[in-house]
Design an enzyme around this catalytic site. Structure first.
Site, PDB file in Angstrom:
ATOM      1  N   CYS A 147      27.653  -8.362  24.654  1.00  0.00           N
ATOM      2  CA  CYS A 147      27.293  -8.963  23.241  1.00  0.00           C
ATOM      3  C   CYS A 147      26.534 -10.256  23.475  1.00  0.00           C
ATOM      4  O   CYS A 147      25.938 -10.843  22.312  1.00  0.00           O
ATOM      5  CB  CYS A 147      28.411  -8.965  22.405  1.00  0.00           C
ATOM      6  SG  CYS A 147      29.079  -7.544  21.770  1.00  0.00           S
ATOM      7  N   HIS A 154      26.277 -14.310  17.037  1.00  0.00           N
ATOM      8  CA  HIS A 154      26.411 -12.964  17.180  1.00  0.00           C
ATOM      9  C   HIS A 154      27.154 -12.474  16.143  1.00  0.00           C
ATOM     10  O   HIS A 154      28.129 -13.133  15.713  1.00  0.00           O
ATOM     11  CB  HIS A 154      27.115 -12.745  18.665  1.00  0.00           C
ATOM     12  CG  HIS A 154      27.594 -11.392  18.743  1.00  0.00           C
ATOM     13  ND1 HIS A 154      26.833 -10.406  18.450  1.00  0.00           N
ATOM     14  CD2 HIS A 154      28.757 -10.948  19.118  1.00  0.00           C
ATOM     15  CE1 HIS A 154      27.591  -9.097  18.804  1.00  0.00           C
ATOM     16  NE2 HIS A 154      28.675  -9.566  18.763  1.00  0.00           N
ATOM     17  N   ASN A 200      28.204  -4.501  14.464  1.00  0.00           N
ATOM     18  CA  ASN A 200      27.868  -5.246  15.630  1.00  0.00           C
ATOM     19  C   ASN A 200      26.808  -4.571  16.552  1.00  0.00           C
ATOM     20  O   ASN A 200      27.255  -3.328  17.094  1.00  0.00           O
ATOM     21  CB  ASN A 200      29.186  -5.278  16.406  1.00  0.00           C
ATOM     22  CG  ASN A 200      29.124  -6.211  17.605  1.00  0.00           C
ATOM     23  OD1 ASN A 200      27.901  -6.470  18.196  1.00  0.00           O
ATOM     24  ND2 ASN A 200      30.435  -6.344  18.134  1.00  0.00           N
TER      25      ASN A 200
HETATM   26  N1  ACO Z   1      40.709   1.495   9.126  1.00  0.00           N
HETATM   27  C1  ACO Z   1      41.600   1.624   8.518  1.00  0.00           C
HETATM   28  N2  ACO Z   1      42.646   1.072   9.403  1.00  0.00           N
HETATM   29  C2  ACO Z   1      42.584   0.708  10.713  1.00  0.00           C
HETATM   30  C3  ACO Z   1      41.098   0.733  11.192  1.00  0.00           C
HETATM   31  C4  ACO Z   1      40.297   1.339  10.404  1.00  0.00           C
HETATM   32  N3  ACO Z   1      38.807   1.424  10.919  1.00  0.00           N
HETATM   33  N4  ACO Z   1      41.224   0.089  12.361  1.00  0.00           N
HETATM   34  C5  ACO Z   1      42.550  -0.210  12.567  1.00  0.00           C
HETATM   35  N5  ACO Z   1      43.223   0.086  11.451  1.00  0.00           N
HETATM   36  C6  ACO Z   1      44.766  -0.228  11.382  1.00  0.00           C
HETATM   37  C7  ACO Z   1      45.415  -0.380  12.716  1.00  0.00           C
HETATM   38  O1  ACO Z   1      45.967   0.869  13.001  1.00  0.00           O
HETATM   39  C8  ACO Z   1      46.670  -1.196  12.224  1.00  0.00           C
HETATM   40  O2  ACO Z   1      47.718  -0.319  11.675  1.00  0.00           O
HETATM   41  P1  ACO Z   1      49.168  -0.730  11.824  1.00  0.00           P
HETATM   42  O3  ACO Z   1      49.364  -2.096  11.316  1.00  0.00           O
HETATM   43  O4  ACO Z   1      49.636   0.306  11.005  1.00  0.00           O
HETATM   44  O5  ACO Z   1      49.313  -0.616  13.290  1.00  0.00           O
HETATM   45  C9  ACO Z   1      45.897  -2.181  11.238  1.00  0.00           C
HETATM   46  O6  ACO Z   1      44.877  -1.699  10.759  1.00  0.00           O
HETATM   47  C10 ACO Z   1      45.605  -3.530  11.787  1.00  0.00           C
HETATM   48  O7  ACO Z   1      45.204  -3.451  13.126  1.00  0.00           O
HETATM   49  P2  ACO Z   1      44.405  -4.882  13.737  1.00  0.00           P
HETATM   50  O8  ACO Z   1      43.927  -4.376  14.966  1.00  0.00           O
HETATM   51  O9  ACO Z   1      45.566  -5.591  13.672  1.00  0.00           O
HETATM   52  O10 ACO Z   1      43.335  -5.252  12.722  1.00  0.00           O
HETATM   53  P3  ACO Z   1      42.703  -6.656  12.682  1.00  0.00           P
HETATM   54  O11 ACO Z   1      42.920  -7.270  11.400  1.00  0.00           O
HETATM   55  O12 ACO Z   1      42.919  -7.347  13.916  1.00  0.00           O
HETATM   56  O13 ACO Z   1      41.240  -5.945  12.769  1.00  0.00           O
HETATM   57  C11 ACO Z   1      39.444  -5.551  14.037  1.00  0.00           C
HETATM   58  C12 ACO Z   1      40.768  -5.132  13.826  1.00  0.00           C
HETATM   59  C13 ACO Z   1      38.371  -5.713  13.019  1.00  0.00           C
HETATM   60  C14 ACO Z   1      38.891  -4.703  15.533  1.00  0.00           C
HETATM   61  C15 ACO Z   1      39.619  -7.177  14.790  1.00  0.00           C
HETATM   62  O14 ACO Z   1      40.557  -7.329  15.871  1.00  0.00           O
HETATM   63  C16 ACO Z   1      38.095  -7.674  15.373  1.00  0.00           C
HETATM   64  O15 ACO Z   1      37.432  -7.731  14.825  1.00  0.00           O
HETATM   65  N6  ACO Z   1      38.406  -8.259  17.035  1.00  0.00           N
HETATM   66  C17 ACO Z   1      37.248  -8.656  17.528  1.00  0.00           C
HETATM   67  C18 ACO Z   1      36.649  -7.058  18.097  1.00  0.00           C
HETATM   68  C19 ACO Z   1      35.054  -7.425  18.225  1.00  0.00           C
HETATM   69  O16 ACO Z   1      34.523  -8.072  17.486  1.00  0.00           O
HETATM   70  N7  ACO Z   1      34.601  -6.560  19.026  1.00  0.00           N
HETATM   71  C20 ACO Z   1      33.374  -6.576  19.529  1.00  0.00           C
HETATM   72  C21 ACO Z   1      32.925  -6.831  20.576  1.00  0.00           C
HETATM   73  S1  ACO Z   1      33.365  -8.350  21.157  1.00  0.00           S
HETATM   74  C22 ACO Z   1      32.673  -9.484  20.405  1.00  0.00           C
HETATM   75  O17 ACO Z   1      31.545  -9.171  20.056  1.00  0.00           O
HETATM   76  C23 ACO Z   1      33.225 -10.869  19.998  1.00  0.00           C
END
Ligand code: ACO
Length: 325
Positions: free
Chosen positions: A112, A252, A282
Site C-alpha cells: 500500500c 493512502h 483500499n
Molecule cells: N462484516 C461483519 N462483521 C465483520 C466483518 C464484516 N465484513 N469483518 C469482521 N467482522 C466481525 C468480526 O468477526 C468480529 O466479530 P466478533 O466480535 O464476534 O469476533 C467483529 O466484526 C470485530 O472485528 P474486528 O476485526 O475487531 O473489527 P475492527 O473494528 O478492528 O475492524 C478492520 C476490522 C476494518 C479490518 C480494521 O481492523 C482495519 O481496518 N484494520 C486495518 C486493516 C487495513 O487497513 N488493511 C489494509 C492494508 S494495510 C493499510 O493499508 C494500512
C-alpha cells in the site's frame, strides 16, 4: 534540481461492487462495512481483465495532460505488487502498452506504500540528474488476492491505477522531501504468498485460503495510525515546515477511521484531508494517485499549495512525501 508533478490520471475497472452486493455473498452488512471502514463500493477486476490496461489508460491521461507523448519519457516507475508476471516487470508491461521507447522501466514493491515509495525513488534519481521526465504509476489489484469467503478481508479491497508525470525543474515547487520506513520484523501483519494464482470475484475456482491475503486487522489499524502520524511529523520537520502550513493531506485510503484518527493526532483540520475510500475501497498503491487525480479535478490543489502524501502497508512499509504543488 528537484522534480515536480505536472499532471495526473486514473482508471479503474468498470465492475463496481456495492456493500449490498457483498451482503448477498458474505455474512456481512452495509452498515458494518460502512461504519468500520467508510467503504460503500469498490471497482474490481473481472477474470480475464488486465490491470496493465488500466495502468496504461491512467498513464495516457497523465501524458496527454502534460502535453507529452510516451516517446518523451526518460523512465517509468511502477509502484505495484500485482503484476501477473514475476518478469517482465509491471513497468515493462506498461511501457509496451504505451509504446514507450527503450527507457528504464522498473517496479517498486511496497504494497500500500507503493506509490509513496515509487515517487521518492523517481524524485531521487531525477535529483541525481539522470532523468528529466518520468512516469510514476501506482496500480494494484488486491481484490484478486483475497479469499472471497473471508468477510474480514474481502470487503476491504478494490482495484485500479493512477499515474503522474514528473518533470525535473529548478525552483521552489515539486517534491520537497520524502521519508521511507520499513519493518520486515512486522511482515506477518499483512501478507500474501506469491503463487501466481489470481482469484477475481467472478473466477470459476476459489483461491486456497492459505494463499489468500492474511491480515491481523486490529493490530495493523493501530500501527497504521501511529506510523503515518510519526512519518508525517518527521517529513514536515525535515523540510522545515509547520503542519499548519499544509493545505491538503492525501493519505493512502485504507480505512476512514485510520485517516480520521491520524488527522486528529496530527491536529490538522479534518477539512484538509482528501478522501475517496467510500467509492474505491483500499486500492493499495493506486489509492494515492487516484486521490491526487480526483483532488485536481475537484480543484482542491492550487499552484504552490503544500501537499502531504502518506501511506502504510504490507512489509510493513510506510512513508511520506511533502510536495509543493
Ligand atoms: N462484516 C461483519 N462483521 C465483520 C466483518 C464484516 N465484513 N469483518 C469482521 N467482522 C466481525 C468480526 O468477526 C468480529 O466479530 P466478533 O466480535 O464476534 O469476533 C467483529 O466484526 C470485530 O472485528 P474486528 O476485526 O475487531 O473489527 P475492527 O473494528 O478492528 O475492524 C478492520 C476490522 C476494518 C479490518 C480494521 O481492523 C482495519 O481496518 N484494520 C486495518 C486493516 C487495513 O487497513 N488493511 C489494509 C492494508 S494495510 C493499510 O493499508 C494500512
Amino acid at each position: 534540481m528537484g522534480s515536480r508533478i505536472v499532471s495526473t490520471g486514473r482508471a479503474v475497472p468498470p465492475t463496481c461492487i456495492s456493500n449490498r452486493d457483498l451482503e448477498r455473498r458474505l455474512d456481512t452488512s452495509h452498515e458494518w462495512i460502512c461504519s468500520r471502514t467508510g467503504i460503500i463500493r469498490r471497482h474490481v477486476l473481472r477474470d480475464g481483465e488486465s490491470l496493465v490496461d488500466f495502468a496504461a489508460e491512467a498513464s495516457r491521461q497523465a501524458l496527454q495532460r502534460a502535453g507529452m507523448e510516451a516517446g518523451d519519457l526518460d523512465a517509468i516507475v511502477a509502484g505495484t505488487v500485482s503484476s501477473e508476471y514475476a518478469f517482465p516487470s509491471f513497468a515493462c508491461q506498461v511501457q509496451r502498452a504505451l509504446g514507450a521507447p527503450t527507457v528504464p522501466a522498473l517496479d517498486v514493491a511496497a504494497a500500500c506504500s507503493g506509490f509513496v515509495y515509487a515517487l521518492a525513488v523517481a524524485d531521487g534519481i531525477m535529483r541525481a540528474g539522470d532523468w528529466r521526465r518520468a512516469l510514476v504509476v501506482g496500480a494494484d489489484a488486491l481484490s484478486t488476492m483475497v479469499n472471497w469467503r473471508d468477510r474480514s478481508t474481502a470487503v476491504l479491497f478494490g482495484d485500479g491505477a493512477g499515474a503522474v508525470v514528473m518533470v525535473s525543474e529548478p525552483g521552489p515547487r515539486g517534491v520537497l522531501k520524502s521519508i521511507l520506513r520499513s519493518s520486515g520484523e512486522m511482515w506477518d501483519l499483512l501478507s500474501v504468498r506469491a503463487t501466481g494464482q489470481r482469484g477475481a470475484i467472478d473466477a470459476a475456482s476459489v483461491r486456497d485460503p492459505r494463499d489468500a491475503i492474511q491480515m491481523r486487522g486490529p493490530e495493523l489499524f493501530r500501527i497504521a495510525v501511529k506510523s503515518m502520524e510519526d512519518v508525517t511529523r518527521e517529513v514536515a520537520e525535515g523540510a522545515g515546515v509547520s503542519l499548519n502550513d499544509i493545505s491538503l493531506v492525501v493519505p493512502h485510503q485504507a480505512n476512514l477511521r485510520i485517516i480520521n484518527a491520524m488527522m486528529e493526532r496530527l491536529g490538522i483540520d479534518q477539512e484538509k484531508v482528501f478522501t475517496n475510500i467510500d467509492r474505491y475501497g483500499n486500492t493499495s498503491a493506486a489509492s494515492v494517485p487516484i486521490a491526487l487525480d480526483e483532488a485536481v479535478e475537484a480543484n482542491r490543489l492550487q499552484s504552490n499549495d503544500l501537499v502531504l502524501i502518506n501511506a502504510c502497508g504490507g512489509g510493513l512499509t510506510w512513508g511520506a512525501n511533502l510536495v509543493r504543488w
